[in-house]
Design a protein around this motif. Structure first.
Motif, mmCIF file in Angstrom:
data_model
loop_
_atom_site.group_PDB
_atom_site.id
_atom_site.type_symbol
_atom_site.label_atom_id
_atom_site.label_comp_id
_atom_site.label_asym_id
_atom_site.label_seq_id
_atom_site.Cartn_x
_atom_site.Cartn_y
_atom_site.Cartn_z
ATOM 1 N N VAL A 153 15.413 8.879 18.756
ATOM 2 C CA VAL A 153 16.483 9.508 17.989
ATOM 3 C C VAL A 153 16.592 8.762 16.665
ATOM 4 N N GLU A 154 16.437 9.466 15.551
ATOM 5 C CA GLU A 154 16.434 8.822 14.246
ATOM 6 C C GLU A 154 17.853 8.592 13.720
ATOM 7 N N ASP A 155 17.961 8.064 12.511
ATOM 8 C CA ASP A 155 19.252 7.670 11.935
ATOM 9 C C ASP A 155 20.223 8.841 11.790
ATOM 10 N N ASP A 156 21.517 8.538 11.915
ATOM 11 C CA ASP A 156 22.613 9.457 11.568
ATOM 12 C C ASP A 156 22.628 10.728 12.412
ATOM 13 N N VAL A 157 22.157 10.634 13.634
ATOM 14 C CA VAL A 157 22.203 11.753 14.572
ATOM 15 C C VAL A 157 23.471 11.636 15.411
ATOM 16 N N GLU A 158 24.101 12.771 15.724
ATOM 17 C CA GLU A 158 25.202 12.800 16.689
ATOM 18 C C GLU A 158 24.837 13.753 17.815
ATOM 19 N N ILE A 159 25.084 13.307 19.059
ATOM 20 C CA ILE A 159 24.736 14.095 20.245
ATOM 21 C C ILE A 159 25.994 14.286 21.071
ATOM 22 N N GLY A 160 26.322 15.544 21.392
ATOM 23 C CA GLY A 160 27.578 15.893 22.037
ATOM 24 C C GLY A 160 27.625 15.574 23.521
ATOM 25 N N ALA A 161 28.825 15.668 24.062
ATOM 26 C CA ALA A 161 29.099 15.281 25.444
ATOM 27 C C ALA A 161 28.243 16.067 26.436
ATOM 28 N N SER A 162 27.734 15.345 27.427
ATOM 29 C CA SER A 162 26.980 15.908 28.556
ATOM 30 C C SER A 162 25.698 16.615 28.136
ATOM 31 N N THR A 163 25.184 16.273 26.984
ATOM 32 C CA THR A 163 23.874 16.782 26.561
ATOM 33 C C THR A 163 22.775 15.923 27.173
ATOM 34 N N THR A 164 21.654 16.567 27.512
ATOM 35 C CA THR A 164 20.524 15.846 28.084
ATOM 36 C C THR A 164 19.273 16.080 27.235
ATOM 37 N N ILE A 165 18.565 15.009 26.963
ATOM 38 C CA ILE A 165 17.294 15.082 26.239
ATOM 39 C C ILE A 165 16.257 14.368 27.084
ATOM 40 N N ASP A 166 15.273 15.113 27.579
ATOM 41 C CA ASP A 166 14.297 14.560 28.515
ATOM 42 C C ASP A 166 13.194 13.794 27.793
ATOM 43 N N ARG A 167 12.681 12.774 28.479
ATOM 44 C CA ARG A 167 11.555 12.025 27.943
ATOM 45 C C ARG A 167 10.296 12.877 27.935
ATOM 46 N N ALA A 168 9.379 12.549 27.060
ATOM 47 C CA ALA A 168 8.104 13.254 26.990
ATOM 48 C C ALA A 168 7.223 12.883 28.170
ATOM 49 N N THR A 169 6.355 13.804 28.539
ATOM 50 C CA THR A 169 5.345 13.474 29.543
ATOM 51 C C THR A 169 4.463 12.347 29.009
ATOM 52 N N LEU A 170 3.949 12.529 27.808
ATOM 53 C CA LEU A 170 3.254 11.491 27.044
ATOM 54 C C LEU A 170 3.795 11.567 25.615
ATOM 55 N N GLY A 171 3.862 10.435 24.934
ATOM 56 C CA GLY A 171 4.376 10.437 23.570
ATOM 57 C C GLY A 171 5.893 10.387 23.559
#
Length: 338
Positions: free
Chosen positions: A203-221
């Motif tokens: 996640v790069e600079d100055d990002v905001e992520i809202g409540a109960s959001t999910t971001i999954d890891r990459a399989t590779l990379g």
């Protein structure tokens, strides 16, 4: 603060200089403002409220034409002025720069200056946390996580192993970054073999992520979120997605795996995007749309399946006429049989 001081601070043109000594103590919307509140007008639909508001003054555009029941503060961007007024009158509490005694820190953790860690938060081994970052209670940072400077992580967030945050990132309550991607190999006997998910989330600079959001890891990379992007509550970003800079994902957007979103894209609420697609820079997609194919840059899309916005509006209008059209067709069919 006096009205004249407020005008000077924001570079506003006050059209009632004789009222420069009027006190301003807070900020409120037009319909609720009192004689000591400043307000703003950014949406023309609310212009009639200028006639009835009790506000001490109202921020309007520099070229606004119209009457008001109070002084006007003319600025290039009234909505931005309003936001900065909120910062001025309602400053956020300053971090304490302390580690709560119930927090657990693993081996070889590196903490920057004035880091705050709240109660019952668990920090894994070899985690690095930048200056003046605040991590509230009941958060979990797995091993090898990197958090930049001046980040704000609210309670009950989980950052899985190796996740990386830039500077000034805000995570609202319950965000999960780096959970396993949803990847399985179908087997001949009907079972599903789990594919190891060994990538990460960046996640790069100055990002905001809202409540109960999910971001999954990459399989590779890495699954990546570009600088300045804002992601609303209850959003799902699957493995190996890339989100460009200054992009907006509204509530309940869902991105399937390996979706690539460009810069300055807007996906309105509940947009669903199939996997392995590209959405070009500055595209805008209307709420509840279903994206089944790649979208070019600067496109305006809507509907299920999504289509060009003007066509979508015509189709939506035509749908309302279908019952009457069906009735007319049946009448014509009956006449042809006579």
């Amino acid at each position: 603060m006096r009205l004249g001081e407020l005008a000077e601070r924001f570079g506003a043109s006050l059209d009632a200089v004789e009222l420069s000594d009027r006190p301003v103590l807070g900020v409120a919307p037009l319909e609720a403002a009192t004689a000591t509140d400043v307000s703003f007008l950014a949406n023309p639909k609310y212009t009639p409220l200028l006639q009835t508001t009790s506000a001490a003054a109202v921020f309007v555009g520099a070229d606004f034409q119209g009457a008001a029941a109070c002084p006007l503060l003319r600025v290039p961007h009234p909505y931005l002025a309003f936001a900065k007024c909120i910062e001025l009158f309602y400053p956020q509490p300053q971090p304490l720069g302390k580690i709560h005694p119930t927090a657990i820190l693993g081996a070889d953790v590196e903490l920057g200056a004035e880091v705050t860690i709240g109660p019952y938060t668990v920090i894994g081994d070899r985690v690095r946390i930048g200056d003046r970052t605040v991590i509230h209670s009941h958060c979990t940072l797995y091993d090898n996580v990197v958090v930049g400077a001046e980040c704000l992580i609210h309670s009950h967030c989980a950052l899985r192993e190796g996740v990386q945050l830039g500077d000034r990132v805000i995570l609202q309550n319950g965000v999960v970054l780096g959970g396993d991607g949803f990847g399985y190999v179908p087997l001949p006997d009907g079972r599903h073999y789990k594919i190891p998910q060994v990538g990460t989330v960046t996640v790069e600079d100055d990002v905001e992520i809202g409540a109960s959001t999910t971001i999954d890891r990459a399989t590779l990379g890495a699954t990546t979120v570009g600088a300045g992007s804002k992601i609303d509550n209850l959003t799902m970003v699957a493995h190996n997605c890339t989100i460009g800079k200054n992009t907006i994902l509204c509530a309940q957007v869902g991105l399937a795996g390996s979706t690539h979103i460009g810069d300055q894209v807007i996906l309105a609420g509940q947009v669903g995007v199939a996997g392995h697609l590209t959405i070009g820079d500055r595209a805008i997609v209307s709420a509840k749309s279903g994206i089944s194919g790649s979208v070019p840059a600067n496109a305006r899309m809507g509907g299920i399946p999504a289509m060009e916005q003007r066509l979508y509006l015509r189709v939506s209008a035509a749908l309302k006429q279908l019952p009457d059209l069906l009735k007319r067709v049946r009448t014509l069919e009956a006449k042809l049989k006579e």
